[in-house]
Design an enzyme around this catalytic site. Structure first.
Site, PDB file in Angstrom:
ATOM      1  N   GLU A 261       0.867  -1.186   0.000  1.00 19.24           N
ATOM      2  CA  GLU A 261       0.000   0.000   0.000  1.00 19.24           C
ATOM      3  C   GLU A 261       0.894   1.223   0.000  1.00 19.24           C
ATOM      4  O   GLU A 261       1.911   1.257   0.705  1.00 19.24           O
ATOM      5  CB  GLU A 261      -0.846   0.123   1.291  1.00 19.24           C
ATOM      6  CG  GLU A 261      -1.994  -0.815   1.414  1.00 19.24           C
ATOM      7  CD  GLU A 261      -2.819  -0.567   2.697  1.00 19.24           C
ATOM      8  OE1 GLU A 261      -2.578   0.439   3.412  1.00 19.24           O
ATOM      9  OE2 GLU A 261      -3.692  -1.393   2.978  1.00 19.24           O
ATOM     10  N   GLU A 311     -13.859   5.544  -0.345  1.00 25.54           N
ATOM     11  CA  GLU A 311     -14.762   4.599   0.327  1.00 25.54           C
ATOM     12  C   GLU A 311     -15.486   5.325   1.462  1.00 25.54           C
ATOM     13  O   GLU A 311     -14.902   5.618   2.488  1.00 25.54           O
ATOM     14  CB  GLU A 311     -13.952   3.411   0.861  1.00 25.54           C
ATOM     15  CG  GLU A 311     -13.330   2.560  -0.244  1.00 25.54           C
ATOM     16  CD  GLU A 311     -12.333   1.536   0.284  1.00 25.54           C
ATOM     17  OE1 GLU A 311     -12.766   0.533   0.870  1.00 25.54           O
ATOM     18  OE2 GLU A 311     -11.109   1.741   0.115  1.00 25.54           O
ATOM     19  N   LYS A 314     -15.593   3.958   5.316  1.00 20.62           N
ATOM     20  CA  LYS A 314     -14.405   3.662   6.120  1.00 20.62           C
ATOM     21  C   LYS A 314     -14.493   4.423   7.430  1.00 20.62           C
ATOM     22  O   LYS A 314     -14.952   5.563   7.480  1.00 20.62           O
ATOM     23  CB  LYS A 314     -13.133   4.068   5.360  1.00 20.62           C
ATOM     24  CG  LYS A 314     -12.787   3.068   4.271  1.00 20.62           C
ATOM     25  CD  LYS A 314     -11.293   2.957   4.064  1.00 20.62           C
ATOM     26  CE  LYS A 314     -10.637   2.119   5.123  1.00 20.62           C
ATOM     27  NZ  LYS A 314      -9.308   1.634   4.708  1.00 20.62           N
ATOM     28  N   GLU A 320      -9.256   8.693   5.733  1.00 12.71           N
ATOM     29  CA  GLU A 320      -9.419   7.308   5.255  1.00 12.71           C
ATOM     30  C   GLU A 320     -10.427   7.199   4.110  1.00 12.71           C
ATOM     31  O   GLU A 320     -10.350   6.290   3.292  1.00 12.71           O
ATOM     32  CB  GLU A 320      -9.867   6.394   6.405  1.00 12.71           C
ATOM     33  CG  GLU A 320      -8.795   6.126   7.447  1.00 12.71           C
ATOM     34  CD  GLU A 320      -7.673   5.224   6.925  1.00 12.71           C
ATOM     35  OE1 GLU A 320      -7.969   4.313   6.143  1.00 12.71           O
ATOM     36  OE2 GLU A 320      -6.511   5.446   7.302  1.00 12.71           O
TER      37      GLU A 320
END
Ligand SMILES: *[C@@H]1O[C@H](CO)[C@@H](O)[C@H](O)[C@H]1NC(C)=O
Length: 338
Positions: A261, A311, A314, A320
């Site tokens: 990541e 997203e 999250k 995030e």
């Protein structure tokens, strides 16, 4: 005939010469496909989006039947990292047959998926860290028994497992060395890489007094950290090389790092903007694409950008929700080229 033959030989030689110049295709940039949103495209649309953007590698965070089905149908060309969810480590550590069943249902059932690495846990913490190595061993055995030994088994770790500065002084941190040293040595014995989540963004945000944002964004005009013979112009390389030093200090110097990541948020916090996210991710793609590696480890490297989508469900820090390269409607969050 002789003339024709010579011409053919010349043609053949030219063809061979041309083919020799084509680099052996190693897809070095992947993108992590997280699904913690209530508005994301279908898995088959997502696989299509990878294909249309030429993204040749994906990471998924659990054995998601929708993603696996879509990859099996239309994503054979996409190399996959698949995580074993952290909540499964205990069962796989203690019960070899649970690992066998998981491999059967989630890997053998999808013969056209290009599984590359299995990540046995992501940023595992606390007592669960004791389960990583035994779970890795049981999954490795299950894969070998199924004739799938070419799929490498590893675990994905955060920067929290390393300590030390400059990069040549890297070690596994005091909190992590008890489980990381045996894991590193096991990886050396199997030839699997260590998967590392590398976030110059969080290093910068956590230490703005000492870290220049240009160093974090790959935009420093010159060397920022001189470490013996190694000159560092970006923090990404410095973190990756700290991991390499930690592996060496653990007696596992031949283990490769795959960056499982890396990314930069486009909103929701300090230095989180579309401009910085675009700069970081495009520079990361370009840097990896050069195939030059880091100062300490020259050669091709492999990295996965976090993440494909913003997203909205999250939890944790607001940032995030803003790491996506794409919006849920599949439009780019900002221009990027792979
Ligand atoms: C996901 O986020 C959306 C938008 O904030 C919200 O409406 C929805 O209730 C959330 N769903 C879950 C399961 O949390």
């Amino acid at each position: 005939m002789a003339k024709h033959g010579a011409a053919s030989m010349l043609t053949l030689a030219l063809l061979l010469g041309v083919f020799a110049l084509i680099p052996t295709a190693v897809q070095s940039i992947g993108v992590c496909y997280g699904v913690i949103g209530n508005n994301l495209p279908t898995a088959s649309d997502v696989v299509q989006l990878y294909n249309s953007n030429g993204i040749g590698a994906m990471r998924i965070y659990f054995a998601d039947p929708k993603a696996l089905t879509a990859l099996n149908l239309g994503g054979t060309n996409i190399n996959l990292i698949m995580d074993v969810g952290n909540e499964n480590l205990g069962a796989f550590a203690t019960n070899p047959s649970a690992a066998t069943t998981w491999v059967k249902n989630n890997i053998q059932a999808f013969p056209d998926v290009s599984f590359r690495y299995i990540a046995v846990g992501n940023e595992v913490s606390g007592g669960n860290t004791q389960n990583i190595l035994p779970a890795m061993k049981n999954i490795n055995s299950a894969l070998s028994a199924a004739g799938l030994g070419s799929i490498k088994v590893s675990t994905s770790v955060s920067q929290g497992v390393i300590a030390g500065f400059p990069p040549s002084a890297g070690t596994f941190s005091s909190g992590a060395s008890s489980y990381m040293v045996p894991i590193a040595r096991y990886l050396e014995s199997t030839g699997a890489p260590l998967l590392a989540n590398v976030y110059p963004y969080f290093s910068y945000v956590g230490n703005q007094a000492q870290i220049d944002i240009e160093y974090a964004l790959f935009t420093s005009p010159g060397t920022v950290v001189q470490d013996g013979d190694n000159a560092y112009q970006n923090l990404f390389d410095a973190v990756v090389d700290t991991f390499y030093s930690a592996l060496e200090s653990a007696g596992a110097g031949s283990v490769k790092i795959v960056v499982s990541e890396s990314g930069w948020p486009s909103g929701g916090g300090t230095a989180a903007s579309t401009s910085n996210a675009q700069t970081y991710n495009q520079n990361l793609i370009n840097h990896v694409g050069l195939g030059q590696g880091t100062p300490k480890r020259r050669g091709p490297m492999e990295a996965y950008i976090f993440a494909m989508f913003n997203e909205n469900n999250k939890t944790g820090l607001e940032t995030e929700k803003h790491f996506g390269l794409f919006n849920p409607d599949k439009s780019p969050a900002y221009p990027i080229s792979f």
